[in-house]
Design a protein around this motif. Structure first.
Motif, PDB file in Angstrom:
ATOM      1  N   ALA A 281      40.493  27.915  17.431  1.00  0.00           N
ATOM      2  CA  ALA A 281      40.008  28.562  16.303  1.00  0.00           C
ATOM      3  C   ALA A 281      40.946  29.877  16.168  1.00  0.00           C
ATOM      4  CB  ALA A 281      38.396  28.906  16.349  1.00  0.00           C
ATOM      5  N   SER A 282      42.187  29.660  15.858  1.00  0.00           N
ATOM      6  CA  SER A 282      43.060  30.815  15.995  1.00  0.00           C
ATOM      7  C   SER A 282      44.220  30.450  14.646  1.00  0.00           C
ATOM      8  CB  SER A 282      43.969  30.825  17.102  1.00  0.00           C
ATOM      9  OG  SER A 282      44.957  31.846  16.873  1.00  0.00           O
TER      10      SER A 282
ATOM     11  N   ALA B 107      47.203  27.589  14.649  1.00  0.00           N
ATOM     12  CA  ALA B 107      47.250  26.784  13.149  1.00  0.00           C
ATOM     13  C   ALA B 107      48.770  26.756  12.796  1.00  0.00           C
ATOM     14  CB  ALA B 107      46.189  27.054  12.262  1.00  0.00           C
ATOM     15  N   ILE B 108      49.065  28.066  12.415  1.00  0.00           N
ATOM     16  CA  ILE B 108      50.535  28.194  12.039  1.00  0.00           C
ATOM     17  C   ILE B 108      51.411  27.410  13.041  1.00  0.00           C
ATOM     18  CG2 ILE B 108      52.123  29.819  11.493  1.00  0.00           C
ATOM     19  CD1 ILE B 108      49.851  31.801  10.557  1.00  0.00           C
TER      20      ILE B 108
ATOM     21  N   SER C  44      41.287  23.832  10.043  1.00  0.00           N
ATOM     22  CA  SER C  44      39.658  23.755   9.742  1.00  0.00           C
ATOM     23  C   SER C  44      38.884  24.763  10.115  1.00  0.00           C
ATOM     24  CB  SER C  44      39.318  22.287   9.844  1.00  0.00           C
ATOM     25  OG  SER C  44      40.105  21.284   9.160  1.00  0.00           O
ATOM     26  N   ASN C  45      38.857  25.170  11.504  1.00  0.00           N
ATOM     27  CA  ASN C  45      38.026  26.191  11.998  1.00  0.00           C
ATOM     28  C   ASN C  45      38.327  27.458  11.220  1.00  0.00           C
ATOM     29  OD1 ASN C  45      36.315  26.117  14.490  1.00  0.00           O
ATOM     30  ND2 ASN C  45      37.982  25.011  15.429  1.00  0.00           N
ATOM     31  N   ARG C  46      39.366  27.904  10.791  1.00  0.00           N
ATOM     32  CA  ARG C  46      39.632  29.049  10.191  1.00  0.00           C
ATOM     33  C   ARG C  46      39.185  28.751   8.713  1.00  0.00           C
ATOM     34  NH1 ARG C  46      39.254  32.723  12.850  1.00  0.00           N
ATOM     35  NH2 ARG C  46      38.077  30.954  13.976  1.00  0.00           N
ATOM     36  N   LEU C  47      39.487  27.850   8.231  1.00  0.00           N
ATOM     37  CA  LEU C  47      39.097  27.486   6.703  1.00  0.00           C
ATOM     38  C   LEU C  47      37.422  27.693   6.714  1.00  0.00           C
ATOM     39  CD1 LEU C  47      41.445  24.705   5.524  1.00  0.00           C
ATOM     40  CD2 LEU C  47      41.507  27.100   4.871  1.00  0.00           C
TER      41      LEU C  47
ATOM     42  N   LYS D 187      30.136  24.669  13.313  1.00  0.00           N
ATOM     43  CA  LYS D 187      30.877  23.122  13.651  1.00  0.00           C
ATOM     44  C   LYS D 187      30.488  22.143  12.582  1.00  0.00           C
ATOM     45  CE  LYS D 187      29.899  23.679  18.781  1.00  0.00           C
ATOM     46  NZ  LYS D 187      29.137  22.989  20.041  1.00  0.00           N
ATOM     47  N   VAL D 188      29.426  22.068  12.053  1.00  0.00           N
ATOM     48  CA  VAL D 188      29.113  20.949  10.968  1.00  0.00           C
ATOM     49  C   VAL D 188      30.128  21.392   9.749  1.00  0.00           C
ATOM     50  CG1 VAL D 188      27.593  20.069   9.160  1.00  0.00           C
ATOM     51  CG2 VAL D 188      26.736  20.558  11.615  1.00  0.00           C
ATOM     52  N   ALA D 189      30.292  22.811   9.481  1.00  0.00           N
ATOM     53  CA  ALA D 189      31.432  23.069   8.310  1.00  0.00           C
ATOM     54  C   ALA D 189      32.581  22.608   8.839  1.00  0.00           C
ATOM     55  CB  ALA D 189      31.070  24.746   8.146  1.00  0.00           C
TER      56      ALA D 189
END
Length: 332
Positions: free
Chosen positions: A208-209, A213-214, A249-252, A4-6
């Motif tokens: 988170a997918s 995102a796309i 950002s979740n994926r990254l 989460k922090v990341a």
């Protein structure tokens, strides 16, 4: 918690880059580089709604959500109001020493302008600090926002009500109050509230997918560049943009947890201080040290962007070793 922090740190980094690009007015409308810059700036239209959304998200995630109201207000006075007053007065004194030809926003040593410094931030010496005052004002009303966090029906009704305040027609002057940035606060509270809901309802994990995102990325690009935005479309566009950045950002964060390096931990200080390197670069560009062609424009534009991140980060890291009273001046 680390994930989460990341990803929240990556979101903050993307948001601050968008803010800085929006403020890189190096040469004005006549610059040969400006048309391309305008395209880049437009993509980052989500910047302030995203910042507000992340602020609400972090508020709901951290102990601030459970703090006693008086402790919360005290904390925000230290964290938000002290840097606002310090930087406003410093910039006011600095701009008084500069010729008016160098200033996009002129200053004046009179009662009217002194009033603006403290009470009308967007008209003061550091216009972008309106965000700090708006955020502080929203925190004052968080007990009311928290009371709606129950049934889905209450959440939806609150979101719709705040959305109506966001896009109130301009002719309603009673809602165009600039004192304490109330006009902007009314248009931003909905995004802070959205962040609270996303955290408390665990919505960010569902986003988170790569597919989301796309898909949201393409929709956002279509809305921002190819649709004549009405009030409702603008709300939808910002919402899609926020979902896009959260999902991306979740994926990254899974692939590159250290993306943007250590400076992403100082996005607040970068936000507070980034205009000073930009002012210096703008002065250098307008001195015509080199012929003002495309190459010179993009060189100064790039230096301005990088220095606006690097210098505040250096100041923030150095400030960690300073006395507490000095650290508080830049929100540390």
């Amino acid at each position: 918690m680390k994930e989460k922090v990341a990803y929240i740190s990556i979101i903050n980094a993307i948001a601050i880059i968008a803010v800085i690009i929006g403020h890189l007015d190096i040469a004005g409308d006549k610059s040969v580089g400006t048309p391309v810059v305008n395209v880049i700036e437009r993509f980052g239209a989500f910047q302030m709604p995203l910042f507000m959304c992340v602020s609400g998200f972090l508020f709901a995630m951290t102990s601030g959500y459970r703090k006693k109201y008086s402790d919360l207000v005290k904390n925000k006075v230290i964290r938000l109001l002290i840097p606002f007053v310090c930087l406003s007065l410093f910039t006011f004194a600095f701009k008084l020493c500069l010729p008016s030809s160098m200033l996009k926003h002129e200053v004046g040593f009179n009662a009217g302008y002194i009033f603006k410094i403290f009470f009308i931030p967007f008209r003061g010496p550091v216009p972008h600090l309106w965000f700090v005052i708006s955020l502080f004002t929203i925190f004052l009303f968080t007990p009311i926002l928290k009371k709606t966090m129950g049934k889905t029906m209450f959440i939806v009704m609150t979101f719709l009500l705040l959305s109506m305040l966001t896009f109130t027609p301009p002719h309603l002057k009673m809602l165009n109050i600039e004192i304490f940035a109330m006009d902007k606060t009314l248009s931003m509270t909905v995004w802070f509230y959205l962040g609270m809901v996303m955290q408390l309802k665990n919505m960010s994990e569902r986003l988170a997918s790569w597919k989301i995102a796309i898909a949201t990325g393409f929709i956002y690009i279509y809305l921002i560049y190819f649709v004549e935005l009405s009030l409702v479309n603008n709300l939808v566009c910002m919402l899609v943009g926020i979902v896009f950045i959260f999902s991306l950002s979740n994926r990254l964060a899974e692939m590159l947890p250290n993306l943007f390096g250590s400076w992403r931990n100082y996005t607040y200080q970068i936000y507070l201080l980034h205009m000073y390197p930009i002012m210096a670069c703008k002065f250098i560009y307008r001195k015509h040290i080199i012929v003002c062609d495309d190459l010179w424009f993009w060189l100064i534009w790039t230096v301005s962007l990088l220095s606006s991140i690097a210098l505040p980060t250096i100041i923030a890291k150095t400030g960690k070793n300073m006395p507490l009273c000095l650290r508080r001046l830049i929100g540390l």
